[in-house]
Scaffold this motif. Structure first.
Motif, PDB file in Angstrom:
ATOM      1  N   SER A 134       0.836  -1.198   0.000  1.00  0.00           N
ATOM      2  CA  SER A 134       0.000   0.000   0.000  1.00  0.00           C
ATOM      3  C   SER A 134       0.871   1.249   0.000  1.00  0.00           C
ATOM      4  CB  SER A 134      -0.910   0.010   1.231  1.00  0.00           C
ATOM      5  OG  SER A 134      -1.543   1.266   1.390  1.00  0.00           O
ATOM      6  N   ASP A 135       0.811   2.009  -1.093  1.00  0.00           N
ATOM      7  CA  ASP A 135       1.609   3.227  -1.158  1.00  0.00           C
ATOM      8  C   ASP A 135       1.137   4.240  -0.122  1.00  0.00           C
ATOM      9  OD1 ASP A 135       3.736   4.710  -2.743  1.00  0.00           O
ATOM     10  OD2 ASP A 135       2.076   6.137  -2.872  1.00  0.00           O
ATOM     11  N   GLU A 181       6.609  -1.105  -6.894  1.00  0.00           N
ATOM     12  CA  GLU A 181       6.837  -0.059  -5.900  1.00  0.00           C
ATOM     13  C   GLU A 181       8.301   0.367  -5.893  1.00  0.00           C
ATOM     14  OE1 GLU A 181       6.456   2.684  -2.908  1.00  0.00           O
ATOM     15  OE2 GLU A 181       4.858   1.651  -3.993  1.00  0.00           O
ATOM     16  N   HIS A 231       6.284  -2.665   4.653  1.00  0.00           N
ATOM     17  CA  HIS A 231       5.887  -1.262   4.566  1.00  0.00           C
ATOM     18  C   HIS A 231       6.812  -0.370   5.386  1.00  0.00           C
ATOM     19  CE1 HIS A 231       2.111  -3.201   3.199  1.00  0.00           C
ATOM     20  NE2 HIS A 231       1.985  -2.109   2.476  1.00  0.00           N
ATOM     21  N   GLU A 234       3.616   5.927   2.575  1.00  0.00           N
ATOM     22  CA  GLU A 234       3.719   7.382   2.695  1.00  0.00           C
ATOM     23  C   GLU A 234       3.385   7.839   4.113  1.00  0.00           C
ATOM     24  OE1 GLU A 234       4.559  11.208   1.603  1.00  0.00           O
ATOM     25  OE2 GLU A 234       4.870   9.363   0.447  1.00  0.00           O
ATOM     26  N   SER A 245       9.184   2.472  -8.964  1.00  0.00           N
ATOM     27  CA  SER A 245       8.649   3.825  -8.836  1.00  0.00           C
ATOM     28  C   SER A 245       9.543   4.673  -7.933  1.00  0.00           C
ATOM     29  CB  SER A 245       7.226   3.771  -8.279  1.00  0.00           C
ATOM     30  OG  SER A 245       6.725   5.067  -8.023  1.00  0.00           O
ATOM     31  N   ARG A 291      12.180   5.342   1.600  1.00  0.00           N
ATOM     32  CA  ARG A 291      11.615   6.559   1.015  1.00  0.00           C
ATOM     33  C   ARG A 291      12.182   7.796   1.696  1.00  0.00           C
ATOM     34  NH1 ARG A 291       5.435   6.917  -0.854  1.00  0.00           N
ATOM     35  NH2 ARG A 291       6.364   5.348  -2.199  1.00  0.00           N
TER      36      ARG A 291
END
Length: 298
Positions: A28-29, A227, A64, A33, A230, A71
């Motif tokens: 799940s992006d 993911e 995650h 985030e 990206s 990230r």
């Protein structure tokens, strides 16, 4: 007796996240985030779970969290590490988040049953239901679908939770266990009837050769790679991870290079020379005159 896990700080580069131990239908992006933002504000998250076989760290729980740290530009993560193989990590992953973490959807529950049956088709439905923390009826239904479609062989005998072999025809089911329907599914429908088709419909997993196959794909590796690709294109992840991704495209490489070049300051004195060198390499590549490792010759 399994040795207790030890808390360690592990470099992200040492952790295998493409080994098929991601068992959700998709990452799940939004969750990544959200976690990244909370981490940036100083929030502390539980340690991830790793299994170490002497040469590789297999991620069993915490995809995650790990992607959120990447990230944010992090290079290491707190982990509870215990000895074990990819198979051990996968067994742990199949039951992870059943009662905590990002809640499993009914499609996720179906997916873990699919993965477990492909990996260990000679284990009983009740045994696999315990591993996956789903109902025995869900495992039975997915087994029937995979067998009828020829994706796994029909088992004549299976191993039960007690370690004994039983004829598959009398395979016992886990009694009194059923999953509650998640909020995003229709109220009143049984979760084993939700979540779309099993492996034949591409819910994740990929075909494996059976029990203990070290090369088995296991989880939703394609979703995880999407993911990662990206994040690399956006400059949020080490670009040298790109060659490790089987699904990487030429456009991924091009977008990654452009992102890197966008960060080059205009005032750099040899900027034009560098760009001209890149043009010469592109011209040679289009003419089929380049080979790996020849970039310094341009």
């Amino acid at each position: 007796m399994t040795p207790p896990a030890q808390r360690q700080t592990i470099s992200l580069n040492l952790i295998d996240i493409y080994g098929g131990t991601q068992t959700r239908v998709a990452t799940s992006d939004d969750a990544i985030e959200s976690y990244a933002e909370e981490m940036a504000q100083g929030a502390e998250f539980p340690a991830i779970t790793l299994y170490y076989d002497g040469s590789k760290y297999w991620l069993a729980d915490g995809f995650h969290r790990l992607l959120a740290i990447k990230r944010n530009g992090g290079t290491s993560i707190e982990a509870d590490v215990q000895p074990g193989s990819r198979s051990d990590a996968l067994k742990h992953a199949l039951g992870a988040n059943a009662t905590n973490g990002l809640y499993r959807t009914n499609a996720d529950k179906r997916n873990v049953a699919d993965i477990a049956l492909r990996e260990w088709p000679d284990l009983s439905n009740a045994y696999l239901a315990d591993v996956c923390k789903v109902s025995g009826e869900l495992v039975r239904k997915v087994r029937t679908e995979l067998t009828k479609s020829g994706q796994i062989e029909k088992a004549e005998r299976v191993t039960g939770r007690d370690g004994k072999d039983y004829p598959a025809a009398i395979d016992r089911q886990a009694r009194g266990k059923s999953e509650k329907s998640s909020s995003e599914d229709k109220v009143g429908e049984r979760d084993e009837e939700l979540g779309g088709k099993s492996a034949a419909g591409g819910a994740g997993g990929g075909f494996t050769k059976g029990k203990g196959d070290p090369g088995a794909t296991g989880g939703s590796t394609n979703e995880l790679e999407i993911e990662a690709r990206s994040m690399i294109r956006k400059g949020e992840m080490n670009p040298f991870e790109l060659p490790k991704l089987m699904s990487a495209t030429a456009h991924d490489y091009a977008a990654t290079v452009i992102t890197l070049l966008d960060g080059m300051k205009p005032e750099i004195k040899d900027r034009t020379d560098g760009l001209m060198r890149l043009r010469r390499w592109i011209d040679k590549a289009l003419a089929g005159e380049t080979a790996p490792g020849t970039g310094d010759d341009v």
